[in-house]
Design an enzyme around this catalytic site. Structure first.
Site, PDB file in Angstrom:
ATOM      1  N   ARG A 221       0.872  -0.967   0.031  1.00 14.60           N
ATOM      2  CA  ARG A 221      -0.093  -0.006  -0.172  1.00 14.60           C
ATOM      3  C   ARG A 221       0.837   1.077   0.062  1.00 14.60           C
ATOM      4  O   ARG A 221       2.096   1.226   0.522  1.00 14.60           O
ATOM      5  CB  ARG A 221      -0.707   0.102   1.256  1.00 14.60           C
ATOM      6  CG  ARG A 221      -2.154  -0.985   1.349  1.00 14.60           C
ATOM      7  CD  ARG A 221      -3.084  -0.586   0.240  1.00 14.60           C
ATOM      8  NE  ARG A 221      -4.395  -1.373   0.146  1.00 14.60           N
ATOM      9  CZ  ARG A 221      -4.297  -2.699  -0.617  1.00 14.60           C
ATOM     10  NH1 ARG A 221      -3.603  -2.977  -1.236  1.00 14.60           N
ATOM     11  NH2 ARG A 221      -5.495  -3.288  -0.588  1.00 14.60           N
TER      12      ARG A 221
ATOM     13  N   GLU B  80      -3.675   7.611  -4.542  1.00 19.14           N
ATOM     14  CA  GLU B  80      -3.980   6.714  -6.114  1.00 19.14           C
ATOM     15  C   GLU B  80      -5.154   7.541  -6.743  1.00 19.14           C
ATOM     16  O   GLU B  80      -6.365   7.459  -5.735  1.00 19.14           O
ATOM     17  CB  GLU B  80      -4.262   5.217  -5.842  1.00 19.14           C
ATOM     18  CG  GLU B  80      -2.858   4.443  -5.240  1.00 19.14           C
ATOM     19  CD  GLU B  80      -2.961   3.021  -5.330  1.00 19.14           C
ATOM     20  OE1 GLU B  80      -4.206   2.599  -5.274  1.00 19.14           O
ATOM     21  OE2 GLU B  80      -1.930   2.354  -4.610  1.00 19.14           O
TER      22      GLU B  80
ATOM     23  N   HIS C  44      -1.090   0.302  -9.620  1.00 13.60           N
ATOM     24  CA  HIS C  44      -1.913  -0.573  -8.731  1.00 13.60           C
ATOM     25  C   HIS C  44      -2.426  -1.922  -9.464  1.00 13.60           C
ATOM     26  O   HIS C  44      -3.628  -2.128  -9.463  1.00 13.60           O
ATOM     27  CB  HIS C  44      -3.050  -0.140  -7.785  1.00 13.60           C
ATOM     28  CG  HIS C  44      -3.345  -0.921  -6.680  1.00 13.60           C
ATOM     29  ND1 HIS C  44      -3.792  -0.184  -5.478  1.00 13.60           N
ATOM     30  CD2 HIS C  44      -3.137  -2.308  -6.180  1.00 13.60           C
ATOM     31  CE1 HIS C  44      -3.798  -1.143  -4.143  1.00 13.60           C
ATOM     32  NE2 HIS C  44      -3.635  -2.251  -4.935  1.00 13.60           N
TER      33      HIS C  44
HETATM   34  C1  DGY Z   1      -5.725  -6.384  -2.668  1.00 17.34           C
HETATM   35  O1  DGY Z   1      -6.420  -7.291  -2.878  1.00 17.34           O
HETATM   36  O2  DGY Z   1      -5.688  -5.731  -1.376  1.00 17.34           O
HETATM   37  C2  DGY Z   1      -4.741  -5.772  -3.537  1.00 17.34           C
HETATM   38  O3  DGY Z   1      -3.973  -4.366  -3.382  1.00 17.34           O
HETATM   39  C3  DGY Z   1      -5.628  -5.550  -4.785  1.00 17.34           C
HETATM   40  O4  DGY Z   1      -4.865  -5.853  -5.918  1.00 17.34           O
END
Ligand code: DGY
Length: 321
Positions: free
Chosen positions: A235, A264, A283
């Site tokens: 993240r 984002e 992402h």
């Molecule tokens: C999640 O599932 O948390 C991912 O970041 C999505 O790709």
């Protein structure tokens, strides 16, 4: 009996949609872009089930809007930092997520970024497209070797371990920092400072929590080797982007490859976009067809189970039971 009101906030892949439709009638947000906060609040009023993705903030305010008949919140993601899980638990609402099915895809993405940053692939492609490829040059766009290099993995859960497994095949030495995880795939546990001092590549695999926010700060970056390359597929806020910018700009570290940013999308005026040694993609960690199909199915299974009053197959707050 009136059928339960359900809101699905995004056009998720078919396997999940079909499963929901076989069981219930749902209100499905029809656009590719997510609903705004106001639209989300409007459409979520008095629902019994919400199926969301990581683009929707599901906080106490939204839970109050949904109301006391809310039975389940299901997210098509493994990360649940966009959901106030404590607020859901306090209301006895189970929260579902989609672990496991995206492990390989996300580890592949971390490794793709690692290789791309090591061998300067995006920089080299920009070079060709700009018409700068004149001839073979002995010192042109030289990168880093993986064989013999040390990879430091921070967070040694499913995805961190899957990255270690891939690194074995590239003859890398793998160390990890994760206080509770057992060694696997030849990786050795070390303290965080040793990991920062010894690693040629560092890959982040911790979830975003109050403790991991800005884990990568100026102090962290100052302890890294000058040839080190940082990879983030978890993240954006795990990393202090201003500190990263300074470290990359001054060549305190060699390069970074980011699948995630804060915020984002990354604003087009972000100084990170001016740097040749910073690779950024939007992402895409879990973005393979098969993985997204599986994620949508798991999210739908959690939703359907919650609406039927059954235990969610993947519940992040089992204390509600
Ligand atoms: C999640 O599932 O948390 C991912 O970041 C999505 O790709």
């Amino acid at each position: 009996m009136t059928p339960p009101k359900i809101f699905i906030t995004r056009l998720i892949p078919d396997p999940g949609l079909l499963l929901v439709k076989e069981n219930f009638q749902a209100d499905i947000w029809p656009h590719e872009l997510p609903p705004t906060r106001v639209q989300l609040i409007e459409r979520s009023r008095h629902v019994e089930g919400l199926l969301c993705t990581l683009t929707e903030r599901v906080d106490a305010e939204l839970m109050d809007v949904m109301g006391p008949q809310l039975k389940v919140i299901s997210s098509m993601s493994v990360g649940v930092d966009h959901i106030d899980v404590a607020a859901a638990t306090a209301r006895k609402i189970p929260v579902g997520n989609t672990p496991g099915v995206l492990t390989d895809a996300t580890a592949d993405q971390a490794f793709a970024l690692l290789l791309a940053a090591a061998r300067r692939i995006t920089e080299a492609e920009r070079f060709v497209r700009a018409g700068r490829w004149v001839t073979w040059i002995p010192n042109l766009l030289l990168g880093a070797d993986l064989a013999g290099a040390t990879l430091g993995i921070i967070g040694f859960g499913r995805i961190g371990q899957a990255v270690a497994k891939r690194a074995q095949g590239f003859d890398m030495r793998v160390i990890y920092y994760s206080p509770s995880a057992q060694p696997a795939y030849g990786a050795q546990p070390v303290g965080l400072d040793s990991l920062l001092r010894e690693s040629d590549f560092i890959s982040l695999h911790v979830p975003l929590t109050a403790e991991t926010k800005h884990l990568v700060n100026a102090d962290f970056l100052a302890k890294m080797k000058p040839n080190a390359i940082l990879i983030n597929t978890t993240r954006g806020p795990v990393l202090d982007q201003e500190a990263l910018y300074q470290a990359l700009k001054t060549k305190q570290i060699q390069a970074a490859a980011l699948d995630v940013t804060d915020p984002e999308p990354l604003p087009m005026n972000s100084p990170l976009l001016e740097l040749e040694n910073c690779l950024i993609v939007p992402h895409l960690g879990s973005a393979s067809k098969k993985t997204r199909d599986m994620m949508s199915l798991l999210a739908a299974q959690n939703l359907v189970a919650g609406l039927k009053g059954e235990r969610l197959p993947n519940c992040v707050n089992p204390q509600v039971y």
